[in-house]
Scaffold this motif. Sequence first.
Motif, PDB file in Angstrom:
ATOM      1  N   LEU A 257       0.730  -1.063   0.012  1.00  0.00           N
ATOM      2  CA  LEU A 257      -0.001  -0.111   0.101  1.00  0.00           C
ATOM      3  C   LEU A 257       0.899   1.322   0.061  1.00  0.00           C
ATOM      4  CD1 LEU A 257      -2.597  -1.269   2.562  1.00  0.00           C
ATOM      5  CD2 LEU A 257      -3.239  -0.526   0.140  1.00  0.00           C
ATOM      6  N   ALA A 258       1.954   1.419   0.834  1.00  0.00           N
ATOM      7  CA  ALA A 258       2.937   2.397   0.786  1.00  0.00           C
ATOM      8  C   ALA A 258       3.441   2.657  -0.514  1.00  0.00           C
ATOM      9  CB  ALA A 258       3.917   2.063   1.917  1.00  0.00           C
ATOM     10  N   ARG A 259       3.610   1.432  -1.537  1.00  0.00           N
ATOM     11  CA  ARG A 259       4.305   1.772  -2.699  1.00  0.00           C
ATOM     12  C   ARG A 259       3.129   2.124  -3.778  1.00  0.00           C
ATOM     13  NH1 ARG A 259       6.634  -3.444  -1.178  1.00  0.00           N
ATOM     14  NH2 ARG A 259       8.774  -2.952  -0.400  1.00  0.00           N
ATOM     15  N   GLY A 260       1.945   2.265  -3.259  1.00  0.00           N
ATOM     16  CA  GLY A 260       0.859   2.662  -4.219  1.00  0.00           C
ATOM     17  C   GLY A 260       0.145   1.601  -4.817  1.00  0.00           C
ATOM     18  N   THR A 261       0.353   0.136  -4.410  1.00  0.00           N
ATOM     19  CA  THR A 261      -0.533  -0.709  -4.743  1.00  0.00           C
ATOM     20  C   THR A 261      -1.842  -0.562  -4.242  1.00  0.00           C
ATOM     21  OG1 THR A 261       1.499  -2.287  -4.856  1.00  0.00           O
ATOM     22  CG2 THR A 261      -0.791  -3.226  -4.991  1.00  0.00           C
ATOM     23  N   ARG A 262      -2.978  -0.905  -4.958  1.00  0.00           N
ATOM     24  CA  ARG A 262      -4.369  -0.736  -4.405  1.00  0.00           C
ATOM     25  C   ARG A 262      -4.704  -1.994  -3.552  1.00  0.00           C
ATOM     26  NH1 ARG A 262      -7.715   3.176  -6.918  1.00  0.00           N
ATOM     27  NH2 ARG A 262      -9.379   1.891  -6.382  1.00  0.00           N
ATOM     28  N   LEU A 263      -5.533  -1.868  -2.601  1.00  0.00           N
ATOM     29  CA  LEU A 263      -5.813  -3.067  -1.844  1.00  0.00           C
ATOM     30  C   LEU A 263      -6.335  -4.327  -2.519  1.00  0.00           C
ATOM     31  CD1 LEU A 263      -5.818  -4.005   1.161  1.00  0.00           C
ATOM     32  CD2 LEU A 263      -8.181  -2.984   1.420  1.00  0.00           C
ATOM     33  N   ASN A 264      -7.397  -3.855  -3.370  1.00  0.00           N
ATOM     34  CA  ASN A 264      -8.064  -4.858  -4.072  1.00  0.00           C
ATOM     35  C   ASN A 264      -7.171  -5.857  -5.116  1.00  0.00           C
ATOM     36  OD1 ASN A 264      -7.961  -2.520  -5.765  1.00  0.00           O
ATOM     37  ND2 ASN A 264      -9.514  -3.567  -6.992  1.00  0.00           N
ATOM     38  N   GLN A 265      -6.075  -5.198  -5.623  1.00  0.00           N
ATOM     39  CA  GLN A 265      -5.398  -5.909  -6.222  1.00  0.00           C
ATOM     40  C   GLN A 265      -4.602  -7.130  -5.577  1.00  0.00           C
ATOM     41  OE1 GLN A 265      -2.947  -2.283  -7.716  1.00  0.00           O
ATOM     42  NE2 GLN A 265      -2.928  -3.475  -9.212  1.00  0.00           N
ATOM     43  N   MET A 266      -4.573  -6.947  -4.167  1.00  0.00           N
ATOM     44  CA  MET A 266      -3.943  -7.902  -3.197  1.00  0.00           C
ATOM     45  C   MET A 266      -4.895  -8.860  -2.666  1.00  0.00           C
ATOM     46  SD  MET A 266      -0.880  -5.616  -1.681  1.00  0.00           S
ATOM     47  CE  MET A 266      -2.111  -4.206  -1.178  1.00  0.00           C
ATOM     48  N   THR A 267      -6.155  -8.194  -2.192  1.00  0.00           N
ATOM     49  CA  THR A 267      -6.982  -9.019  -1.275  1.00  0.00           C
ATOM     50  C   THR A 267      -7.898  -9.760  -2.147  1.00  0.00           C
ATOM     51  OG1 THR A 267      -8.729  -6.905  -1.511  1.00  0.00           O
ATOM     52  CG2 THR A 267      -7.072  -7.172   0.545  1.00  0.00           C
ATOM     53  N   ARG A 268      -8.120  -9.606  -3.493  1.00  0.00           N
ATOM     54  CA  ARG A 268      -8.968 -10.443  -4.385  1.00  0.00           C
ATOM     55  C   ARG A 268      -8.420 -11.807  -4.439  1.00  0.00           C
ATOM     56  NH1 ARG A 268      -7.175 -11.143 -10.090  1.00  0.00           N
ATOM     57  NH2 ARG A 268      -5.144 -10.246 -10.362  1.00  0.00           N
ATOM     58  N   HIS A 269      -7.306 -12.253  -3.949  1.00  0.00           N
ATOM     59  CA  HIS A 269      -6.627 -13.543  -3.763  1.00  0.00           C
ATOM     60  C   HIS A 269      -6.985 -14.230  -2.491  1.00  0.00           C
ATOM     61  CE1 HIS A 269      -4.643 -12.423  -7.488  1.00  0.00           C
ATOM     62  NE2 HIS A 269      -3.916 -11.500  -6.838  1.00  0.00           N
ATOM     63  N   ILE A 270      -7.521 -13.642  -1.444  1.00  0.00           N
ATOM     64  CA  ILE A 270      -7.468 -14.021  -0.287  1.00  0.00           C
ATOM     65  C   ILE A 270      -9.025 -14.337  -0.081  1.00  0.00           C
ATOM     66  CG2 ILE A 270      -5.573 -13.118   0.814  1.00  0.00           C
ATOM     67  CD1 ILE A 270      -7.540 -11.123   2.408  1.00  0.00           C
ATOM     68  N   LEU A 271      -9.950 -13.986  -0.860  1.00  0.00           N
ATOM     69  CA  LEU A 271     -11.426 -14.181  -0.540  1.00  0.00           C
ATOM     70  C   LEU A 271     -12.000 -15.689  -0.139  1.00  0.00           C
ATOM     71  CD1 LEU A 271     -12.831 -11.876  -3.571  1.00  0.00           C
ATOM     72  CD2 LEU A 271     -12.553 -11.348  -1.007  1.00  0.00           C
ATOM     73  N   GLY A 272     -11.155 -16.627  -0.739  1.00  0.00           N
ATOM     74  CA  GLY A 272     -11.755 -18.126  -0.505  1.00  0.00           C
ATOM     75  C   GLY A 272     -11.068 -18.520   0.730  1.00  0.00           C
ATOM     76  N   LEU A 273     -10.197 -17.915   1.625  1.00  0.00           N
ATOM     77  CA  LEU A 273      -9.565 -18.366   2.716  1.00  0.00           C
ATOM     78  C   LEU A 273     -10.202 -19.090   3.793  1.00  0.00           C
ATOM     79  CD1 LEU A 273      -6.626 -18.869   4.208  1.00  0.00           C
ATOM     80  CD2 LEU A 273      -7.013 -16.357   5.194  1.00  0.00           C
ATOM     81  N   TYR A 274     -11.521 -18.483   3.947  1.00  0.00           N
ATOM     82  CA  TYR A 274     -12.325 -19.297   4.892  1.00  0.00           C
ATOM     83  C   TYR A 274     -13.447 -19.694   4.411  1.00  0.00           C
ATOM     84  CZ  TYR A 274      -9.946 -16.159   8.462  1.00  0.00           C
ATOM     85  OH  TYR A 274      -8.923 -15.477   9.236  1.00  0.00           O
ATOM     86  N   GLN A 275     -13.280 -20.380   3.156  1.00  0.00           N
ATOM     87  CA  GLN A 275     -14.408 -21.195   2.629  1.00  0.00           C
ATOM     88  C   GLN A 275     -14.819 -22.292   3.328  1.00  0.00           C
ATOM     89  OE1 GLN A 275     -13.996 -22.187  -1.957  1.00  0.00           O
ATOM     90  NE2 GLN A 275     -14.242 -24.319  -1.272  1.00  0.00           N
ATOM     91  N   GLY A 276     -16.223 -22.273   3.401  1.00  0.00           N
ATOM     92  CA  GLY A 276     -16.784 -23.442   4.221  1.00  0.00           C
ATOM     93  C   GLY A 276     -16.949 -23.178   5.739  1.00  0.00           C
TER      94      GLY A 276
END
Length: 319
Positions: A257-276
């Motif tokens: 985030l400090a480098r200017g990366t948008r949060l959703n560019q990273m968090t889209r990959h963790i959406l399934g972590l708690y699946q089920g």
Amino acid sequence: MDWSDRHCRYFWRLLSENAVLYTEMVTTGAIIHGDRERFLRFHPTEQPLALQLGGSDANALAECAALAEQWGYNEINLNCGCPSDRVQNGRIGACLMAEPELVRDCMSAMIERVKIPVTIKHRIGIDDMDDYDGLIKFVDTVAQSGCNTFIIHARKAWLQGLSPKQNRDIPPLDYELVARIKRERPHLEIIINGGITHLEQCETLLQEVDGVMLGREIYANPYLLAGVDQAIYGSNKPKPSRRQIMEQFMPYLEAELARGTRLNQMTRHILGLYQGLPGARQFRRIISEQAHKKGAGLEVVSRALAAVESGRSALPHCQ
């Protein structure tokens, strides 16, 4: 493509220390003429890491392989399995299975240029190719290049009439065909891919082949990867909890985030972590609705974690 980027791979590495990670497929043109930093950059902790290339020009592939070796990749992998129209039009992916001699020459050019392993990923066949005869001809021809590792998606690809999504589901799986290749070519390393959804299935398949590759299942249900080191690699380390994984991921999010990366560019990959698990829907909803907004920061992830913990409060023994 467009999924296993560097943020995704950093997250996956928190789940397994040993699994070999693969980049999304990157075309030779993108590397030679595009933003090299964007396509080749990776975090050192991602290793062991393979760069998956798309292309059919031997010289261009050799140049990209040399660049990948310079950047520190552990392996080069040529994609001959993607069935999409977009890559077919560029003479990339599964359509190359119809030209085994060309693929052999491409592999030879890369193998001669670099010292790191050069591997190939392909299907068991395409269109009306006779299943076993066509497959063994392709493997034997490509092996003439010196390639020893074949990652085989155990489905045919129908280049006409089926979409890429349908090509991942409709053609039937034939694990026996891949196992037969291993039996008849024992000197080759054969890795199987396609339709694998749990670690017990991996353990069964590993009795007949040398390795197992998982793709979509790991993306949809990433916590499955957290058990790989123990089940497959014999690690004595305890399996990390989902909370521990997120605690390790948060500093990475903050730094990016400090480098200017948008949060959703990273968090889209963790959406399934708690699946089920209870609270998984709230976790996904908060991130999906909030992470794309301008200025979104770690507070969005903290709210999502609080929501999932609240939803699981009645299940104290869940990880």
